[in-house]
Design an enzyme around this catalytic site. Structure first.
Site: not given
Length: 387
Positions: A73, A153, A181, A203, A242, A329
């Site tokens: 991606a 994501n 995602q 993946h 390739t 934070c």
């Protein structure tokens, strides 16, 4: 040594055994180069690529000729965004994206900004949604591209692609979406949603790493891009090199499995996610869910914050769970997530966890993980109170 319970399916997924089975012959007896068109080894490899191209296209409502294979991606995002910018430089100088995008999108736009492009980074609301009226207002006669991810994501927000696509189509602006995602997780129809360019990677949906694709619309309108990797003219001139045949075969096989089982898997993962949230809420007084609930969220995503809990301590204490943790934070934890900052979730100090359930997750793992987090958060919370 027992491995941690894996609840980080946003980061990556294991290769489905059925996908691996489809890939294995292309490492051995079907090892040919699809560019070798003079003999059966090349023809055999090309058949595998053609099948995968059709499978990936079917997953998103495209046609096979609109699929260009890439390494993933991030490459697809770069090819789409930089390719459009280079190709349409004489038609405009303005680009639009969203503040909560993946870094491979944000950093690409920032680089183009350094090269003279004007870039608008749209804000989002507290659930992570882009304001459609703000999008309309941001588009000018000099705008050539809008890029908005399908699903976030971190917090799982699923953007209204169809509505965004209707706006860009009406205004004559190209629309790219990073679906890394979302592909294989939510229904996508690129033509019905007026998407011009779409990035995905194997993946994230139980395929191999190093294999991805870019959808490039071929009609109404036909999209032209400037290639970013020269040499050989592979993939209709869009991406030389390739082809990774085993990876591409795996990408296609994984897409087909997701397409045929999408509804069933969404229901299963949604039930596991809801079970996890219920268990956390029953054991912890203050659990804040980041992002929306219901259909507008990825079914396998849960992102929660625990106000008053130190993020660094939480991370160290739940080392037996493989999750993605981030601190809003919290002292010593470094910079807060840009996504959490964008939705205003960093205003209250505390720790956050992104849980990603998946195809191999069991109810027992959910129960064990929830009990572990509850125990640790209760302990850390009491220490904060008595400190």
């Amino acid at each position: 040594m027992t491995k941690p319970i894996y609840l980080d399916y946003h980061a990556t997924t294991p290769v489905d055994p059925r996908v691996l089975e489809a890939m294995l012959p292309y490492f051995t007896e079907r090892f040919g180069n699809p560019a070798s068109r003079q003999h059966s080894y090349g023809w055999d490899a090309q058949k595998g690529v053609d099948t995968a191209r059709a499978q990936v296209a079917a997953l998103i409502g495209a046609v096979p000729g609109e699929i260009v294979f890439t390494s993933g991606a991030s490459e697809s995002n770069n090819l789409a965004i930089k390719g459009v910018a280079s190709c349409l430089r004489d038609k405009g100088d303005h680009l639009i994206t969203v503040a909560t995008e993946h870094k491979s999108v944000l950093d690409t736009f920032k680089k183009l900004g350094q090269e003279g492009w004007r870039v608008t980074f749209l804000p989002v609301d507290r659930e992570g949604f882009v304001d459609l009226d703000a999008l309309r207002a941001a588009i000018t006669e000099r705008t050539v591209l809008v890029s908005a991810m399908t699903a976030n994501n971190e917090i799982g927000t699923v953007q209204p692609l169809g509505e965004i696509g209707a706006i860009t189509s009406e205004r004559g602006v190209l629309f790219h979406t990073d679906a890394a995602q979302a592909a294989g997780k939510v229904p996508i129809d690129v033509h019905a949603m007026n998407v011009d360019l779409l990035s995905l990677t194997g993946h994230k949906y139980y395929g191999p790493k190093g294999a991805g694709a870019l959808f490039i619309r071929r009609r109404k309108p036909r999209i032209e891009l400037t290639c970013q990797i020269d040499g050989g003219g592979h993939e209709n001139g869009f991406r030389s090199g390739t082809l990774n045949v085993p990876g591409i075969v795996g990408l296609g096989a994984a897409a087909e499995i997701c397409r045929t089982g999408l509804d069933t898997e969404r229901q299963k993962l949604g039930a596991l996610r809801d079970r996890l949230l219920s268990l956390l809420q029953s054991g912890i007084d203050n659990v804040h869910v980041n992002g929306p609930l219901g259909e507008r969220r990825l079914s396998h995503n849960l992102h929660v914050s625990f106000p008053g809990v130190d993020g660094e301590r939480l991370l160290m204490a739940i080392g037996d769970l493989a999750v993605s943790t981030g601190s809003a934070c919290s002292s010593g934890s470094g910079a807060a997530s840009h996504v959490l900052e964008a939705i205003g979730a960093t205003s209250i100090p505390g720790a956050s966890i992104r849980f990603g359930v998946g195809r191999m997750t069991t109810e027992q793992e959910i129960d064990t993980a929830a009990a572990r987090v509850v125990k640790v958060v209760q302990s850390l919370g009491s220490k904060a109170v008595t400190a």
